[in-house]
Design a protein around this motif. Structure first.
Motif, short mmCIF file in Angstrom:
data_model
loop_
_atom_site.label_atom_id
_atom_site.label_comp_id
_atom_site.label_asym_id
_atom_site.label_seq_id
_atom_site.Cartn_x
_atom_site.Cartn_y
_atom_site.Cartn_z
N SER A 1 0.69 -1.13 -0.05
CA SER A 1 0.10 -0.02 -0.11
C SER A 1 0.86 1.35 -0.26
O SER A 1 0.64 2.18 -0.65
N GLY A 2 1.98 1.20 0.54
CA GLY A 2 2.96 2.49 0.90
C GLY A 2 3.52 2.54 -0.56
O GLY A 2 3.59 3.77 -1.12
N THR A 3 3.71 1.46 -1.22
CA THR A 3 4.35 1.62 -2.53
C THR A 3 3.39 2.29 -3.61
O THR A 3 3.55 3.08 -4.30
N LEU A 4 2.32 1.81 -3.53
CA LEU A 4 1.12 2.53 -4.35
C LEU A 4 0.75 3.66 -4.00
O LEU A 4 0.63 4.45 -4.87
N LEU A 5 0.58 4.11 -2.88
CA LEU A 5 0.34 5.54 -2.39
C LEU A 5 1.50 6.53 -2.86
O LEU A 5 1.40 7.44 -3.41
N ASN A 6 2.89 6.09 -3.07
CA ASN A 6 4.02 6.75 -3.37
C ASN A 6 3.80 7.46 -4.80
O ASN A 6 4.49 8.17 -5.48
N PHE A 7 3.03 6.59 -5.57
CA PHE A 7 2.71 6.99 -7.04
C PHE A 7 2.00 8.36 -7.14
O PHE A 7 2.00 8.92 -8.13
N SER A 8 1.23 8.74 -6.07
CA SER A 8 0.57 10.02 -5.85
C SER A 8 1.69 11.04 -5.68
O SER A 8 2.68 10.95 -5.20
N LYS A 9 1.30 12.35 -6.28
CA LYS A 9 2.02 13.48 -6.22
C LYS A 9 1.93 14.36 -4.98
O LYS A 9 2.21 15.48 -4.76
N HIS A 10 0.95 13.83 -4.14
CA HIS A 10 0.25 14.46 -3.20
C HIS A 10 1.25 14.71 -1.87
O HIS A 10 2.27 13.88 -1.85
N PRO A 11 1.39 15.90 -1.47
CA PRO A 11 2.58 16.40 -0.64
C PRO A 11 2.63 15.88 0.79
O PRO A 11 3.53 16.18 1.49
N HIS A 12 1.47 14.95 1.27
CA HIS A 12 1.35 14.60 2.63
C HIS A 12 2.92 13.78 2.94
O HIS A 12 3.11 13.01 2.27
N TRP A 13 3.24 14.27 4.17
CA TRP A 13 4.27 13.52 4.77
C TRP A 13 4.54 12.11 4.40
O TRP A 13 5.55 11.54 4.28
N TYR A 14 3.19 11.38 4.89
CA TYR A 14 3.40 9.86 4.69
C TYR A 14 3.56 9.34 3.48
O TYR A 14 4.23 8.38 3.21
N ILE A 15 3.13 10.10 2.54
CA ILE A 15 3.12 9.52 1.08
C ILE A 15 4.46 10.00 0.46
O ILE A 15 5.11 8.92 -0.05
N ARG A 16 5.03 11.05 0.59
CA ARG A 16 6.28 11.44 0.51
C ARG A 16 7.29 10.73 1.12
O ARG A 16 8.63 10.41 0.64
N GLY A 17 7.02 10.29 2.47
CA GLY A 17 8.23 9.68 3.22
C GLY A 17 8.50 8.13 2.55
O GLY A 17 9.64 7.82 3.01
N TRP A 18 7.78 7.66 1.82
CA TRP A 18 8.03 6.49 1.03
C TRP A 18 9.03 6.50 -0.14
O TRP A 18 9.69 5.63 -0.41
N ASP A 19 9.40 8.01 -0.29
CA ASP A 19 10.47 8.15 -1.15
C ASP A 19 11.97 7.78 -0.58
O ASP A 19 12.85 7.39 -1.40
N PHE A 20 11.96 7.91 0.73
CA PHE A 20 13.30 7.60 1.38
C PHE A 20 13.73 6.31 1.37
O PHE A 20 14.75 5.93 0.83
#
Length: 375
Positions: free
Chosen positions: A18-37
């Motif tokens: 789910s985290g990997t799928l959410l990270n496809f979004s460009k939304h700036p929420h910290w949880y979504i962007r946190g999966w970049d790291f």
């Protein structure tokens, strides 16, 4: 026990998928962007889970196969994103073959950590590295006083010390061309330095030193201010009427392979010398395992690489980065600029617009949009 293990593993797998799928979004929420790291760790954990599933839960309900397929997808996605930052990929920046001369310069970028009191240790590493230009962030009044020892050897400097973890200074042996500027591009407590320096052979180089605020959960800070600052600088660089060799450096509080960093590179037409060489993880210096490439030096395609390395520990939670670049006339023909995508300018506009709307909403409701959290 076997059933409990099955449930726990399934839940962890669902979290990773789910985290990997959410990270496809460009939304700036910290949880979504946190999966970049943690892409490397996400891939490793997913691979371990896949092995366990294949051994113990290969047969059974259909969703076991679905979980294993999902884990394969996670591994593939993470490897795809980090592959350009491995030695297996093609080098975006060529190694220079020009002999030493006035067309070269050395730059050190360092997050000193505001509460770090090992000033002499940091100064020792600087002197041993012998850079021509030094950029330091998280500089408060104490660090500013300690760095004054550099003034004799680095007579050209711009100083913006602050006690909110976002102070920044620039020290240079090379003279400035014109008047350097300290700007507050997105938030009025987050400075950046913009200067033009003259190399020993007379070539001028534009330098941008940045340290935007990171996304983080404690204050529910999303990535909108950071993303907007990167996008605005990227667009400014691309819009320059008279093209000048350019360098952008700083603790950008973002990993090299994130969507925002890659968008910035495409907008600005700058190159990342780590691509095809390695990750050059600079944070956290206090962990041997959890390290990420948060400190960056990007440059235009007139430069080739002489040296790039992570320096030794200086008491901070970041390692300093040292780079030596050579301004080579033939470099642009060998190092193409990043190509923009059709949606890049629209995405950039949306990022800037969203931050502007948040700033306006904060003013209307009397909310303070700054914060003291470090990055």
């Amino acid at each position: 026990m076997h059933a409990l293990l099955h449930v726990i593993l399934a839940l962890v797998a669902f979290w990773l998928i789910s985290g990997t799928l959410l990270n496809f979004s460009k939304h700036p929420h910290w949880y979504i962007r946190g999966w970049d790291f943690p892409r490397v760790f996400t891939a490793i954990i997913s691979a371990a889970l896949l092995v366990v599933y294949a051994i113990f839960f290969r047969s059974g309900p259909w969703w076991n196969a679905a979980v294993m397929a999902g884990l394969l997808f996670v591994i593939g996605r993470q490897l795809y994103m980090i592959y350009p930052y491995t030695p297996l990929a093609a080098k975006k920046v060529k190694q220079t073959e020009r002999p030493p001369g006035g067309h070269r310069f050395r730059l050190m970028m360092s997050n000193v950590l505001q509460e770090n009191e090992e000033h002499e240790k940091w100064l020792k590493v600087v002197r041993e590295s012998n850079p021509d230009v030094i950029v330091a962030v998280e500089v408060d009044a104490k660090w500013d006083a300690a760095l004054a020892a550099l003034a004799k050897d680095y007579p050209h400097h711009v100083r913006q010390p602050q006690d909110n973890y976002y102070g920044v200074v620039l020290y240079s042996r090379l003279p400035f061309e014109g008047q350097p500027k300290v700007r507050f591009i997105v938030q009025d407590d987050i400075p950046s330095i913009h200067a033009t320096i003259r190399l020993k052979d007379g070539q001028i180089v534009c330098l941008h030193a940045m340290h935007p605020r990171p996304p983080e959960p404690i204050r529910n800070q999303d990535s909108a201010p950071r993303d907007a600052e990167l996008v605005l600088i990227g667009k400014e660089i691309a819009a320059e009427e008279r093209h000048v060799p350019t360098v952008v450096c700083g603790d950008l509080n973002d990993v090299a392979w994130s969507y925002t960093t890659q968008l910035f590179l495409r907008l600005s037409k700058l190159l990342d010398p780590r691509m095809g060489r390695g990750m050059y993880n600079s944070y956290s210096a206090n962990s041997r395992i959890f390290r990420f490439p948060l400190d960056h030096v990007f440059h235009s395609n007139e430069f080739k690489l002489v040296e790039l390395r992570v320096c030794e520990h200086v008491g901070s939670d970041h390692f300093p980065m040292l780079i030596e670049l050579s301004c080579d006339p033939e470099a642009p023909a060998e190092q193409p600029e990043p190509a923009t995508k059709a949606e890049d300018h629209e995405d950039a506009h949306e990022i800037v617009q969203e931050q502007a709307e948040r700033e306006q909403a904060g003013e209307e409701h009397g909310h303070v949009t700054q914060g003291a959290g470090r990055g």
